[in-house]
Design an enzyme around this catalytic site. Structure first.
Site, short mmCIF file in Angstrom:
data_model
loop_
_atom_site.label_atom_id
_atom_site.label_comp_id
_atom_site.label_asym_id
_atom_site.label_seq_id
_atom_site.Cartn_x
_atom_site.Cartn_y
_atom_site.Cartn_z
N LYS A 182 0.86 -1.19 0.00
CA LYS A 182 0.00 0.00 0.00
C LYS A 182 0.89 1.23 0.00
O LYS A 182 1.41 1.65 1.03
CB LYS A 182 -0.94 0.05 1.21
CG LYS A 182 -2.09 1.05 0.99
CD LYS A 182 -2.42 1.90 2.19
CE LYS A 182 -1.49 3.01 2.51
NZ LYS A 182 -1.64 4.24 1.70
N ARG A 186 -0.60 9.96 -1.73
CA ARG A 186 -0.22 11.29 -2.22
C ARG A 186 0.64 11.23 -3.49
O ARG A 186 0.58 12.13 -4.32
CB ARG A 186 0.54 12.05 -1.13
CG ARG A 186 -0.33 12.49 0.03
CD ARG A 186 0.51 13.17 1.08
NE ARG A 186 -0.31 13.76 2.13
CZ ARG A 186 0.18 14.32 3.24
NH1 ARG A 186 1.50 14.37 3.42
NH2 ARG A 186 -0.62 14.82 4.15
N SER A 235 5.42 8.52 10.34
CA SER A 235 5.55 9.30 11.57
C SER A 235 5.47 8.41 12.80
O SER A 235 4.94 7.30 12.75
CB SER A 235 4.46 10.37 11.64
OG SER A 235 3.19 9.76 11.83
N CYS A 290 13.40 11.28 6.69
CA CYS A 290 13.52 10.85 8.08
C CYS A 290 14.95 10.95 8.56
O CYS A 290 15.22 10.93 9.76
CB CYS A 290 12.99 9.44 8.26
SG CYS A 290 13.94 8.18 7.38
#
Length: 506
Positions: A182, A186, A235, A290
């Site tokens: 998945k 965006r 996140s 990150c």
């Protein structure tokens, strides 16, 4: 659900790949934007429940035959896949930049790091070898095997739409698993395009499937009793949620979360090198990494000069759309994220940090509706400020001043995140001590972004990683396999009394 090909419209619809076929379902859709212009360029289908069920079922059906395929045959598929990704590299790079906004060189670098993981996976025959011990007891042999888990899933972020999926599924597939991906809704096109190259490389239908969707689809993946493991990058709040829900549903999980990466500049550092490292690591990809450096820790009396040089170089950065080949930094991913970053900048100034360079209200002629933020620099940041404590995920650099090395070490170790960190110094003892005592998963010494190569593993500590194992490399092999140990003794034809002791004592 239908298997009709996608239609060409003003905003083409991006669908799914299930059992080797493009699939569209008639449910919800979501716009995909060009961050440089703010325009809708595509629509992405958000999968319905039966679409997800079909993808998982296809992976289940394909698993037995793929599991029994030899590692050498799997490796040959990966070799062909690598060649196809390289052949279509510029198409993939264009998809990344168009939907994410990062500049071309950055997108090429992302794809190259992904290709390196395909290369590592090509070593399947070596990676999957077990261990063998003869005569662990009299006439008794023992050996271990790496066996696949079954159907596994990956949930990947928007900031690396090509690389992060390639951290996951090449190794998962090479270990004999089938996969459901998945990607981020965006910027889904790059992952879909690359995934379809697997079929062209000879991967059997159903072994790899792509479903588009949002949190609704994520929850279906987490609750499915037919998915054995979940890999996630995103996140910290979402990583924690993925970890908790996966554990509740008895899944193996690796969930990589947020970061607040510090770069320490010692008084003896080569300042020009440190500044160049900071500029690239803080503002590259508009800070949406990150592993981006978001805090520069200035030790001792180097702070003033460091701030001056960083500010000067930041002002010379060429900010613009990816179509401008001179652009060094593009927009952020969405209008909502742009507003979130600008709110952090406002709050930092209100909390008392010194705003040296303000990236708010950054406009480019012809791209006024784009999601651009200029390079932002704060000085005199304190550890109780939100701009220091929280992940901003944008082109915002905070400079925090400390008196000595021990203060810098303690500052970083006290932070809740533990993804990556770096130090610039000429002192070998300082570098060695830093690497030894810092409570961070990935460490750079005179290296600004210490991302491990494919044959080492990627992962942080503390609230930057939920789960026991890091991603790709040797840890990835362990994550995508379960160990089986077999102990064997063949009869000699002679009768004997029953055994009541462990065979190693015979």
């Amino acid at each position: 659900m239908s298997t009709a090909p996608e239609t060409t419209t003003a905003a083409p619809l991006i669908g799914h790949v299930i059992n080797g076929q493009r699939v569209l379902d008639g449910g919800r859709t979501q716009p995909v934007y060009n961050p440089a212009t703010g325009e809708v360029i595509r629509q992405v289908a958000l999968a319905e429940t039966d679409t997800v069920t079909s993808a998982i079922a296809a992976a289940e059906t394909a698993f037995p035959e793929w599991r029994d395929t030899t590692p050498l045959s799997r490796a040959r598929v990966m070799f062909r896949f690598k060649g196809l990704v390289e052949k279509h590299a510029e198409t993939i790079v264009a998809l990344i930049t168009e939907e994410h906004g990062k500049v071309l060189d950055d997108a090429r670098g992302e794809l190259q790091r992904g290709i390196e993981n395909i290369e590592y996976a090509c070593g399947a025959p070596e990676l999957l070898k077990g261990e063998h011990s003869r005569n662990v007891g009299r006439g008794v042999d023992s050996w271990s095997e790496h066996q696949p888990l079954g159907v596994v899933a990956g949930i990947t972020p928007s900031n690396f739409p090509a690389m992060v999926p390639l951290w996951m599924y090449p190794l998962a597939l090479i270990c004999g698993n089938t996969f459901v991906l998945k990607p981020s809704e965006r910027d889904p096109s790059a992952a879909l395009f690359i995934g379809e190259l697997l079929k062209e490389a000879g991967l059997p239908d159903g072994v790899f499937n792509v479903i588009q969707g949002d949190k609704t689809i994520v929850d279906l993946i987490l609750k499915s009793q037919d998915i054995s493991s979940v890999s996630f990058v995103g996140s910290t709040p979402v990583a924690k949620y993925i970890y908790e829900q996966s554990a509740r549903n008895l899944k193996r999980v690796q969930a990589l979360g947020g970061a607040k990466n510090h770069l320490v500049v010692m008084p003896d550092a080569n300042l020009e090198q440190a500044v160049d490292g900071i500029i690239g690591a803080a503002y590259g990809s508009a800070g949406e990494r990150c592993m981006a450096v978001s805090v520069a820790v200035a030790v001792g009396d180097i702070a003033d000069e460091l701030v001056e040089k960083v500010n000067y170089k930041a002002q010379t950065l060429k900010v613009g759309p990816w179509t401008d080949l001179e652009s060094e930094m593009g927009p952020v991913i969405s209008k909502e994220h742009k507003e979130k970053i600008e709110n952090y900048i406002t709050q930092g100034a209100e909390e008392g940090a010194k705003l040296i360079s303000d990236g708010r209200n950054y406009k480019i002629q012809g791209y006024e509706n784009g999601y651009f933020i200029g390079p932002t620099l704060f000085d005199n940041v304190k550890k109780d400020m939100r701009i220091y404590k929280e992940e901003i995920f944008g082109p915002v650099l905070s400079v925090i001043r400390v008196n000595n090395f021990d203060e810098a070490l303690q500052l970083i170790n006290d932070h809740e995140f533990g993804n990556g960190t770096s130090i610039y110094t000429r002192d070998g003892d300082v570098g060695r001590t830093f690497a030894n005592k810092i409570k961070i998963g990935m460490v750079g010494i005179n290296i600004p972004i210490p991302v491990p190569v494919a044959y080492h593993s990627f992962g942080g500590w503390k609230r930057s990683l939920f789960g026991d194992q890091h991603m790709h490399g040797p840890e990835g092999v362990r994550f995508y396999t379960k160990l089986k140990t077999i102990t064997s003794k063949w009869p000699t034809g002679l009768t004997s009394d029953p055994d009541f002791i462990m065979p190693t004592l015979n």
